[in-house]
Scaffold this motif. Structure first.
Motif, PDB file in Angstrom:
ATOM      1  N   LYS A   1      10.536  -2.356 -10.646  1.00  0.00           N
ATOM      2  CA  LYS A   1      10.065  -1.177  -9.921  1.00  0.00           C
ATOM      3  C   LYS A   1      10.491  -1.210  -8.464  1.00  0.00           C
ATOM      4  O   LYS A   1      10.886  -0.180  -7.890  1.00  0.00           O
ATOM      5  CB  LYS A   1       8.549  -1.093 -10.036  1.00  0.00           C
ATOM      6  N   LEU A   2      10.434  -2.376  -7.848  1.00  0.00           N
ATOM      7  CA  LEU A   2      10.868  -2.487  -6.460  1.00  0.00           C
ATOM      8  C   LEU A   2      12.346  -2.137  -6.309  1.00  0.00           C
ATOM      9  O   LEU A   2      12.729  -1.400  -5.394  1.00  0.00           O
ATOM     10  CB  LEU A   2      10.605  -3.911  -5.954  1.00  0.00           C
ATOM     11  N   ALA A   3      13.175  -2.678  -7.195  1.00  0.00           N
ATOM     12  CA  ALA A   3      14.604  -2.393  -7.117  1.00  0.00           C
ATOM     13  C   ALA A   3      14.894  -0.917  -7.354  1.00  0.00           C
ATOM     14  O   ALA A   3      15.712  -0.306  -6.658  1.00  0.00           O
ATOM     15  CB  ALA A   3      15.353  -3.260  -8.128  1.00  0.00           C
ATOM     16  N   ARG A   4      14.217  -0.312  -8.327  1.00  0.00           N
ATOM     17  CA  ARG A   4      14.463   1.092  -8.657  1.00  0.00           C
ATOM     18  C   ARG A   4      14.014   2.021  -7.526  1.00  0.00           C
ATOM     19  O   ARG A   4      14.723   2.953  -7.141  1.00  0.00           O
ATOM     20  CB  ARG A   4      13.735   1.439  -9.954  1.00  0.00           C
ATOM     21  N   LEU A   5      12.833   1.785  -6.974  1.00  0.00           N
ATOM     22  CA  LEU A   5      12.329   2.652  -5.906  1.00  0.00           C
ATOM     23  C   LEU A   5      13.122   2.490  -4.624  1.00  0.00           C
ATOM     24  O   LEU A   5      13.323   3.459  -3.889  1.00  0.00           O
ATOM     25  CB  LEU A   5      10.845   2.355  -5.658  1.00  0.00           C
ATOM     26  N   PHE A   6      13.570   1.275  -4.342  1.00  0.00           N
ATOM     27  CA  PHE A   6      14.345   1.083  -3.120  1.00  0.00           C
ATOM     28  C   PHE A   6      15.715   1.748  -3.234  1.00  0.00           C
ATOM     29  O   PHE A   6      16.226   2.286  -2.245  1.00  0.00           O
ATOM     30  CB  PHE A   6      14.504  -0.405  -2.826  1.00  0.00           C
ATOM     31  N   ARG A   7      16.321   1.713  -4.407  1.00  0.00           N
ATOM     32  CA  ARG A   7      17.591   2.414  -4.588  1.00  0.00           C
ATOM     33  C   ARG A   7      17.408   3.915  -4.441  1.00  0.00           C
ATOM     34  O   ARG A   7      18.276   4.617  -3.912  1.00  0.00           O
ATOM     35  CB  ARG A   7      18.187   2.093  -5.966  1.00  0.00           C
TER      36      ARG A   7
ATOM     37  N   SER B   1       0.808  -1.215   0.000  1.00  0.00           N
ATOM     38  CA  SER B   1       0.000   0.000   0.000  1.00  0.00           C
ATOM     39  C   SER B   1       0.843   1.267   0.000  1.00  0.00           C
ATOM     40  O   SER B   1       0.326   2.343  -0.305  1.00  0.00           O
ATOM     41  CB  SER B   1      -0.925   0.005   1.223  1.00  0.00           C
ATOM     42  N   LEU B   2       2.133   1.164   0.348  1.00  0.00           N
ATOM     43  CA  LEU B   2       3.000   2.338   0.419  1.00  0.00           C
ATOM     44  C   LEU B   2       3.913   2.476  -0.798  1.00  0.00           C
ATOM     45  O   LEU B   2       4.777   3.346  -0.812  1.00  0.00           O
ATOM     46  CB  LEU B   2       3.854   2.281   1.696  1.00  0.00           C
ATOM     47  N   ILE B   3       3.722   1.638  -1.799  1.00  0.00           N
ATOM     48  CA  ILE B   3       4.530   1.736  -3.012  1.00  0.00           C
ATOM     49  C   ILE B   3       3.908   2.788  -3.928  1.00  0.00           C
ATOM     50  O   ILE B   3       2.740   2.675  -4.311  1.00  0.00           O
ATOM     51  CB  ILE B   3       4.597   0.382  -3.728  1.00  0.00           C
ATOM     52  N   PRO B   4       4.649   3.852  -4.264  1.00  0.00           N
ATOM     53  CA  PRO B   4       4.075   4.902  -5.129  1.00  0.00           C
ATOM     54  C   PRO B   4       3.773   4.370  -6.527  1.00  0.00           C
ATOM     55  O   PRO B   4       4.492   3.519  -7.056  1.00  0.00           O
ATOM     56  CB  PRO B   4       5.161   5.977  -5.149  1.00  0.00           C
ATOM     57  N   LYS B   5       2.697   4.893  -7.099  1.00  0.00           N
ATOM     58  CA  LYS B   5       2.279   4.470  -8.426  1.00  0.00           C
ATOM     59  C   LYS B   5       1.861   5.692  -9.231  1.00  0.00           C
ATOM     60  O   LYS B   5       1.102   6.537  -8.745  1.00  0.00           O
ATOM     61  CB  LYS B   5       1.105   3.480  -8.327  1.00  0.00           C
ATOM     62  N   ALA B   6       2.367   5.780 -10.454  1.00  0.00           N
ATOM     63  CA  ALA B   6       2.030   6.905 -11.326  1.00  0.00           C
ATOM     64  C   ALA B   6       0.598   6.773 -11.814  1.00  0.00           C
ATOM     65  O   ALA B   6       0.119   5.662 -12.079  1.00  0.00           O
ATOM     66  CB  ALA B   6       2.988   6.956 -12.513  1.00  0.00           C
ATOM     67  N   PRO B   7      -0.134   7.898 -11.939  1.00  0.00           N
ATOM     68  CA  PRO B   7      -1.539   7.817 -12.378  1.00  0.00           C
ATOM     69  C   PRO B   7      -1.710   7.201 -13.757  1.00  0.00           C
ATOM     70  O   PRO B   7      -2.697   6.536 -14.023  1.00  0.00           O
ATOM     71  CB  PRO B   7      -1.995   9.283 -12.355  1.00  0.00           C
TER      72      PRO B   7
END
Length: 384
Positions: free
Chosen positions: A109-115, A90-96
């Motif tokens: 996406k997980l790897a990119r956002l965590f970095r 629920s806390l993972i940002p998502k583009a509209p």
């Protein structure tokens, strides 16, 4: 290639397989799809060994979303010396405008956002703590099933215009009265006997879980905390155990306001410019612990008092803990009466009391010394 760099491994986990994506800690580097592996322990061990051989001096950071598969991947990877993080979906940002969702995209996406430090890792309980939590939740489920069966039987009797002649509901005398009932139709008699049997079985199931819970909690490392917070009014064993089982180590919150926010007991807010608007509570976080605290908050409608039962619960506790509990009772009882005098709705008052109860529970938990778990024991408790 920089051998001292950090490698981010995004994992899109499923029941039977897991999609893997790699991302190096370099500016402008794009994540690449690595492979799809089976969701088994041997496959994850082989994956970590393969990546460690490809990047011998790099630090491997595994990231995946929390889900129904539990924490076994986290415990497995950390037990063999790697860094692993679990994030809340629920806390993972998502583009509209992002309308395409695939396993490869999710892992990357997980790897990119965590970095980019856009994700916060969640708290992962120890295996022993999760086992106690499962037992506590199983007891609550058994209690709900028993209530449902009782409501069904009461509804059945009401439809057939049968009034109980025994005042003590669900006692042995009441159950004997139920077995002696004779209904006009054989089919209804069968239904009645089945309902009585279901209630008896669920009562025995609840008793078994209660006995097991009382036995296991005394050997739990958080039992001193469970015993200490029972010094507060309205916090008996089941409430204390359920709260600590859901929240875990309260010392991870450096301020009680963070614990209040974690439980979703703080008011929501929508402010802009000179306007400040506050609404109902956010109801984020663990709803079971929030419900237990709200139920306990009802006891502060009475005047401050140390009952005989409360005095027994406070035996063998330190003076500091007893003083905090008495200070909480004085403040919360006074605040309850004042809010009711101001015309606040009872549910609003009880929620406000539950929010302040959290601060006193947090203060009591910090007075208790908890023996940390030996890392070697943590590895040995991994399921085989």
């Amino acid at each position: 290639m920089n051998n001292d760099s950090t490698i981010f491994i995004g994992l899109d986990t499923h029941k039977s397989f897991t999609q893997v994506a790699l991302l190096k800690d370099k500016r402008g580097e794009a994540p690449s799809s690595y492979s799809r592996i089976q969701s088994t322990k041997s496959a994850f061990i082989k994956l970590s060994q393969t990546l460690q051989s490809q990047f011998p001096k790099a630090t491997l950071n595994f990231i995946y979303e929390a889900g129904p598969c539990g924490y076994w991947i986290y415990r497995l990877l950390t037990s063999i010396g790697h860094q692993c993080y679990i994030v809340a979906p629920s806390l993972i940002p998502k583009a509209p405008g992002d309308k395409i969702k695939t396993d490869k995209r999710d892992a990357a996406k997980l790897a990119r956002l965590f970095r980019a430090d856009e994700l916060n890792a969640i708290y992962v309980p120890e295996a022993e703590d999760e086992a106690i939590r499962d037992l506590s939740r199983a007891r609550e489920t058994a209690m709900k099933d028993l209530k449902d069966a009782k409501f069904q039987l009461k509804g059945f009797l009401l439809r057939n215009n049968i009034t109980a002649t025994v005042k003590d509901n669900w006692s042995k005398k009441h159950l004997r009265w139920l077995t002696e009932l004779v209904l006009p139709h054989h089919s209804q008699q069968i239904v009645l006997q089945e309902m009585i049997q279901i209630i008896s079985e669920r009562m025995q199931r609840l008793q078994r879980l209660d006995n097991e819970l009382l036995y296991q909690v005394k050997n739990w490392r958080y039992y001193p905390v469970v015993k200490a917070i029972q010094a507060m009014r309205g916090v008996r064993l089941l409430v204390a155990l359920g709260t600590i089982a859901e929240l875990g180590d309260l010392r991870r919150f450096d301020h009680p306001r963070k614990l209040m926010s974690y439980l979703g007991l703080v008011p929501s807010e929508h402010s802009s410019g000179q306007k400040r608007r506050q609404g109902s509570i956010t109801k984020c976080g663990n709803k079971r612990a929030r419900r237990l605290l709200v139920e306990s908050a009802h006891t502060y409608k009475h005047k401050p008092n140390i009952s005989a039962e409360l005095q027994i619960r406070q035996e063998d506790l330190s003076k500091e803990i007893i003083d905090i509990a008495w200070q909480a009772q004085l403040r919360l009882c006074r605040r309850y009466q004042r809010l009711m005098f101001l015309g606040k709705h009872r549910s609003v008052v009880v929620t406000a009391i539950a929010r302040e109860m959290v601060a006193f529970i947090w203060a009591i938990a910090r007075e208790v010394v908890i023996i940390p778990i030996d890392p070697r024991q943590r590895i040995s408790r991994l399921p085989v």
